[in-house]
Enzyme design. Structure first.
Site, PDB file in Angstrom:
ATOM      1  N   SER A 131       0.833  -1.200   0.000  1.00 24.22           N
ATOM      2  CA  SER A 131       0.000   0.000   0.000  1.00 24.22           C
ATOM      3  C   SER A 131       0.863   1.243   0.000  1.00 24.22           C
ATOM      4  O   SER A 131       1.967   1.246   0.525  1.00 24.22           O
ATOM      5  CB  SER A 131      -0.906  -0.011   1.227  1.00 24.22           C
ATOM      6  OG  SER A 131      -1.671   1.161   1.223  1.00 24.22           O
ATOM      7  N   LYS A 185      -5.161  -6.441   2.553  1.00 24.91           N
ATOM      8  CA  LYS A 185      -4.959  -5.289   1.662  1.00 24.91           C
ATOM      9  C   LYS A 185      -6.278  -4.905   0.990  1.00 24.91           C
ATOM     10  O   LYS A 185      -6.594  -3.725   0.829  1.00 24.91           O
ATOM     11  CB  LYS A 185      -3.896  -5.627   0.601  1.00 24.91           C
ATOM     12  CG  LYS A 185      -3.761  -4.617  -0.542  1.00 24.91           C
ATOM     13  CD  LYS A 185      -3.309  -3.253  -0.040  1.00 24.91           C
ATOM     14  CE  LYS A 185      -2.831  -2.283  -1.090  1.00 24.91           C
ATOM     15  NZ  LYS A 185      -3.607  -2.062  -2.265  1.00 24.91           N
ATOM     16  N   HIS A 188      -8.350  -3.104   3.481  1.00 23.54           N
ATOM     17  CA  HIS A 188      -7.732  -1.772   3.633  1.00 23.54           C
ATOM     18  C   HIS A 188      -8.275  -0.830   2.560  1.00 23.54           C
ATOM     19  O   HIS A 188      -8.672   0.300   2.838  1.00 23.54           O
ATOM     20  CB  HIS A 188      -6.206  -1.915   3.518  1.00 23.54           C
ATOM     21  CG  HIS A 188      -5.486  -0.635   3.224  1.00 23.54           C
ATOM     22  ND1 HIS A 188      -5.460  -0.062   1.969  1.00 23.54           N
ATOM     23  CD2 HIS A 188      -4.785   0.205   4.021  1.00 23.54           C
ATOM     24  CE1 HIS A 188      -4.777   1.064   2.011  1.00 23.54           C
ATOM     25  NE2 HIS A 188      -4.355   1.246   3.250  1.00 23.54           N
ATOM     26  N   ASN A 189      -8.294  -1.303   1.324  1.00 20.37           N
ATOM     27  CA  ASN A 189      -8.783  -0.453   0.239  1.00 20.37           C
ATOM     28  C   ASN A 189     -10.270  -0.138   0.403  1.00 20.37           C
ATOM     29  O   ASN A 189     -10.716   0.969   0.108  1.00 20.37           O
ATOM     30  CB  ASN A 189      -8.543  -1.125  -1.118  1.00 20.37           C
ATOM     31  CG  ASN A 189      -7.089  -1.047  -1.527  1.00 20.37           C
ATOM     32  OD1 ASN A 189      -6.209  -0.965  -0.685  1.00 20.37           O
ATOM     33  ND2 ASN A 189      -6.831  -1.075  -2.822  1.00 20.37           N
ATOM     34  N   GLU A 192     -10.601   2.491   2.863  1.00 15.03           N
ATOM     35  CA  GLU A 192     -10.158   3.741   2.209  1.00 15.03           C
ATOM     36  C   GLU A 192     -11.330   4.365   1.414  1.00 15.03           C
ATOM     37  O   GLU A 192     -11.552   5.572   1.472  1.00 15.03           O
ATOM     38  CB  GLU A 192      -8.995   3.384   1.280  1.00 15.03           C
ATOM     39  CG  GLU A 192      -8.392   4.500   0.491  1.00 15.03           C
ATOM     40  CD  GLU A 192      -7.307   3.957  -0.446  1.00 15.03           C
ATOM     41  OE1 GLU A 192      -6.431   3.194   0.017  1.00 15.03           O
ATOM     42  OE2 GLU A 192      -7.345   4.265  -1.647  1.00 15.03           O
ATOM     43  N   ARG A 290     -19.706   5.852  -5.619  1.00 20.67           N
ATOM     44  CA  ARG A 290     -18.818   6.079  -6.770  1.00 20.67           C
ATOM     45  C   ARG A 290     -19.509   5.657  -8.056  1.00 20.67           C
ATOM     46  O   ARG A 290     -19.445   6.354  -9.065  1.00 20.67           O
ATOM     47  CB  ARG A 290     -17.507   5.287  -6.614  1.00 20.67           C
ATOM     48  CG  ARG A 290     -16.571   5.860  -5.592  1.00 20.67           C
ATOM     49  CD  ARG A 290     -15.180   5.280  -5.766  1.00 20.67           C
ATOM     50  NE  ARG A 290     -14.322   5.596  -4.637  1.00 20.67           N
ATOM     51  CZ  ARG A 290     -13.015   5.380  -4.613  1.00 20.67           C
ATOM     52  NH1 ARG A 290     -12.406   4.851  -5.652  1.00 20.67           N
ATOM     53  NH2 ARG A 290     -12.301   5.690  -3.564  1.00 20.67           N
TER      54      ARG A 290
HETATM   55  P1  NBP Z   1       1.249  -2.362 -14.346  1.00 22.78           P
HETATM   56  O1  NBP Z   1       0.138  -2.905 -13.553  1.00 22.78           O
HETATM   57  O2  NBP Z   1       0.982  -1.284 -15.321  1.00 22.78           O
HETATM   58  O3  NBP Z   1       1.973  -3.583 -15.114  1.00 22.78           O
HETATM   59  C1  NBP Z   1       3.024  -3.353 -16.023  1.00 22.78           C
HETATM   60  C2  NBP Z   1       4.116  -4.382 -15.819  1.00 22.78           C
HETATM   61  O4  NBP Z   1       3.588  -5.707 -16.014  1.00 22.78           O
HETATM   62  C3  NBP Z   1       5.246  -4.194 -16.822  1.00 22.78           C
HETATM   63  O5  NBP Z   1       6.454  -4.443 -16.174  1.00 22.78           O
HETATM   64  C4  NBP Z   1       4.927  -5.263 -17.849  1.00 22.78           C
HETATM   65  O6  NBP Z   1       6.023  -5.674 -18.610  1.00 22.78           O
HETATM   66  C5  NBP Z   1       4.461  -6.362 -16.952  1.00 22.78           C
HETATM   67  N1  NBP Z   1       3.801  -7.476 -17.661  1.00 22.78           N
HETATM   68  C6  NBP Z   1       2.593  -7.530 -18.282  1.00 22.78           C
HETATM   69 BR1  NBP Z   1       1.472  -6.122 -18.469  1.00 22.78          BR
HETATM   70  N2  NBP Z   1       2.328  -8.719 -18.811  1.00 22.78           N
HETATM   71  C7  NBP Z   1       3.392  -9.478 -18.525  1.00 22.78           C
HETATM   72  C8  NBP Z   1       3.710 -10.826 -18.784  1.00 22.78           C
HETATM   73  N3  NBP Z   1       2.859 -11.630 -19.434  1.00 22.78           N
HETATM   74  N4  NBP Z   1       4.897 -11.292 -18.357  1.00 22.78           N
HETATM   75  C9  NBP Z   1       5.763 -10.506 -17.695  1.00 22.78           C
HETATM   76  N5  NBP Z   1       5.507  -9.204 -17.406  1.00 22.78           N
HETATM   77  C10 NBP Z   1       4.331  -8.693 -17.797  1.00 22.78           C
HETATM   78  O7  NBP Z   1       2.435  -1.870 -13.368  1.00 22.78           O
HETATM   79  P2  NBP Z   1       2.363  -1.015 -12.018  1.00 22.78           P
HETATM   80  O8  NBP Z   1       1.409   0.121 -12.105  1.00 22.78           O
HETATM   81  O9  NBP Z   1       3.776  -0.745 -11.663  1.00 22.78           O
HETATM   82  O10 NBP Z   1       1.747  -2.039 -10.945  1.00 22.78           O
HETATM   83  C11 NBP Z   1       2.339  -3.295 -10.661  1.00 22.78           C
HETATM   84  C12 NBP Z   1       1.464  -4.062  -9.698  1.00 22.78           C
HETATM   85  O11 NBP Z   1       1.382  -3.346  -8.473  1.00 22.78           O
HETATM   86  C13 NBP Z   1       0.020  -4.254 -10.174  1.00 22.78           C
HETATM   87  O12 NBP Z   1      -0.439  -5.505  -9.789  1.00 22.78           O
HETATM   88  C14 NBP Z   1      -0.728  -3.169  -9.439  1.00 22.78           C
HETATM   89  O13 NBP Z   1      -2.088  -3.474  -9.268  1.00 22.78           O
HETATM   90  C15 NBP Z   1       0.014  -3.165  -8.116  1.00 22.78           C
HETATM   91  N6  NBP Z   1      -0.100  -1.955  -7.335  1.00 22.78           N
HETATM   92  C16 NBP Z   1      -0.112  -0.747  -7.924  1.00 22.78           C
HETATM   93  C17 NBP Z   1      -0.213   0.400  -7.155  1.00 22.78           C
HETATM   94  C18 NBP Z   1      -0.205   1.743  -7.792  1.00 22.78           C
HETATM   95  O14 NBP Z   1      -0.408   2.727  -7.077  1.00 22.78           O
HETATM   96  N7  NBP Z   1       0.065   1.849  -9.092  1.00 22.78           N
HETATM   97  C19 NBP Z   1      -0.283   0.301  -5.766  1.00 22.78           C
HETATM   98  C20 NBP Z   1      -0.226  -0.958  -5.190  1.00 22.78           C
HETATM   99  C21 NBP Z   1      -0.137  -2.076  -5.976  1.00 22.78           C
HETATM  100  P3  NBP Z   1       6.366  -4.968 -20.020  1.00 22.78           P
HETATM  101  O15 NBP Z   1       7.126  -3.734 -19.668  1.00 22.78           O
HETATM  102  O16 NBP Z   1       7.155  -5.957 -20.732  1.00 22.78           O
HETATM  103  O17 NBP Z   1       5.048  -4.660 -20.674  1.00 22.78           O
END
Ligand code: NBP
Length: 482
Positions: A131, A185, A188-189, A192, A290
């Site tokens: 988080s 988690k 938690h959301n 939120e 929402r």
């Molecule tokens: P994204 O959720 O946008 O995912 C992009 C990543 O996934 C890239 O590295 C991409 O690789 C990889 N990927 C995909 Br799409 N398909 C793939 C596959 N088949 N094999 C290997 N890699 C693959 O990234 P993020 O926003 O950094 O979030 C990452 C995780 O963290 C998610 O599960 C998200 O829900 C969670 N999260 C996000 C937040 C937030 O605030 N953003 C907070 C807490 C948790 P590529 O570069 O090769 O396309």
């Protein structure tokens, strides 16, 4: 080929993964293997942070070679099929005893399924809630790992080193086995969502009740943040309300389209609560509010629906604002009480040993709902770990005693003036429902027995009963169906 010098690895270097990798690399003793499906993100990360202790890998084989045993990898990729694809690839190069951590936003039932399947290979699988968004990942998130006790031995020190710190304690604990971390988690959301909706309702009532400008209401929230409501969400609410749109010179909040988005974790919390039979009405109202806001086409055709609502006439602005503040606090306590109730129910259903006081503790830093008030929750569970209803703890009873009149007044004001306050009013209804000596559920049992012979229990003797319902009252009789 890289050498086995990394003690931890990260797969997936989009915003969350690269920030988490940088956080890990910034802590003494960590060397971080990094891998991304497409090479460009790895190259960008290395170029932007030459100072960091990264070991780049460009295939899963290289990644496995770069890691010391037991190999420990945190997956930060898009939740769903991408996570399964990465797990499958890692299993081809990992060995029994190694650890795969999924830090994505997975649904806890997926985590339970994955943990079971991965365990059969001898590799440990840990679903971990992360988080705090991008900033938290970089500077210190609140971490909610599940998984086995064995993996916690290796993971614990590493996670403690990167987590947010609140009052000297790292915001991480071993939540429970398999899907427990992602479950917590998720809730938690959901909490939120409720917290944000309650704050939004408070803002709306003050704005429409007093005519104050957003900037003036920002001052109200800033003042609230110095008292018992002190929290990150109240703090940023003041910032958002103070923001002026550079293009139009208007308050930014008046330029933003009033349709709230959602990524789905609120809905998961409510769906899960329905399955568990746990009433999380505050979270549900927030989630539905929402979706109502985003149904523009329905709102467009409903503006002329009849209403006898009268404009809110506030005689004493300071008294009104204090009433709203207390209504907000009282309702917030209900939302948290419901959320912890869901965690308790989930733990019972899935056999997790979750320390509820520790959960409140690890939310004090790094995450969106961080707040002073979480200490009160920890204290309540320290006194009674089996507390059946969080809000029956003395501290919360005192707040509800103090807030009673204000809370009811504000709900009445919202109803008579037609200002929707679904989370305020449903929290109050839940509160009154729990306290009620007798509920109209007795009538519902009668109706159920009438049309479906579902039987009912009596207040004066044990057993299940069915009445032979008939228009002729002389034929009505009760019988013990056992
Ligand atoms: P994204 O959720 O946008 O995912 C992009 C990543 O996934 C890239 O590295 C991409 O690789 C990889 N990927 C995909 Br799409 N398909 C793939 C596959 N088949 N094999 C290997 N890699 C693959 O990234 P993020 O926003 O950094 O979030 C990452 C995780 O963290 C998610 O599960 C998200 O829900 C969670 N999260 C996000 C937040 C937030 O605030 N953003 C907070 C807490 C948790 P590529 O570069 O090769 O396309």
């Amino acid at each position: 080929m890289p050498e086995a010098i990394a003690n931890i690895g990260v797969v997936g270097l989009a915003v969350m993964g690269s920030n988490l990798a940088r956080n890990l690399a910034s802590r003494e003793g960590n060397t971080v293997a990094v891998f991304n499906r497409s090479r460009s993100k790895t190259d960008e990360l290395l170029a932007a942070h030459p100072e960091a202790e990264f070991v780049p890998a460009f295939s899963y084989e290289e990644f496995a070679v770069a890691l010391q045993r037991p190999r420990t990898a945190v997956i930060m990729v898009k939740a769903g099929a991408p996570t399964d694809a990465v797990i499958e690839s890692l299993l081809e190069v990992f060995e029994p005893g190694d650890i795969i951590v999924d830090g994505g936003n997975a649904l806890f039932t997926d985590t339970i399924r994955r943990e079971k399947a991965v365990r059969e290979t001898g590799v440990n699988f840990v679903g971990m809630g992360v988080s705090g968004g991008e900033e938290g990942a970089l500077k210190g998130p609140s971490l909610m790992p599940g998984g086995s006790d064995e993996s916690w031995i290796t993971l614990g020190p590493i996670l403690r080193s990167i987590a947010a710190v609140a009052e000297g304690e790292p915001c991480v604990t071993h939540v429970g086995h398999d899907g427990a971390g992602h479950f917590v988690k998720m809730v938690h959301n959901g909490i939120e969502y409720a917290d944000m909706q309650l704050i939004a309702e408070a803002y709306d009532l003050i704005r429409r009740g007093t005519g104050k400008t957003p900037a003036e209401i920002a001052d109200v929230f800033a003042e609230w943040n110095r008292g018992e409501l002190e929290s990150y969400l109240i703090e940023i609410t003041a910032e958002v309300l103070r923001q002026v749109d550079a293009e139009t010179g208007k308050p930014l909040v008046d330029v933003i389209v009033d349709e709230a988005g959602a990524k789905g974790t609120g809905a998961w919390t409510v769906q899960t609560a329905l399955n568990l039979g746990t009433p999380v009405s505050g979270i549900a109202e927030a989630t539905f509010a929402r979706s109502l806001s985003s149904h523009r086409e329905q709102r467009d055709v409903s503006g002329d629906l009849p209403s006898s609502a009268e404009p809110l006439r506030v005689e004493d602005v300071d008294v009104f604002i204090e009433n709203v503040r207390l209504a907000l606090y009282a309702s917030k306590i209900v939302a948290y009480s419901q959320g912890f109730d869901e965690i308790r129910a989930g733990a019972a259903e899935y056999g997790w040993d979750i320390n509820l006081g520790d959960i409140a503790k690890i939310w004090r830093g790094g995450c969106i709902i961080r707040a002073q008030f979480l200490n009160r929750i920890t204290e309540a569970y320290a006194v009674d770990p089996d507390l059946a209803v969080l809000m029956t703890a003395p501290y919360f009873v005192e707040v509800h005693e103090r807030a009673q009149g204000s809370w009811r007044r504000v709900v009445v004001d919202s109803a008579t003036s037609g200002i929707p306050a679904p989370a305020f009013s449903s929290s109050l209804a839940y509160y009154d429902g729990l306290r009620a000596e007798r509920l109209p559920a007795a009538l519902i049992q009668g109706q159920r027995d009438f049309f479906g012979a579902h039987t009912y229990r009596r207040i004066d003797k044990p057993g299940s009963f069915h009445t032979l319902w008939s228009g002729d009252r002389s034929e009505v009789e009760a019988e013990d169906t056992h």
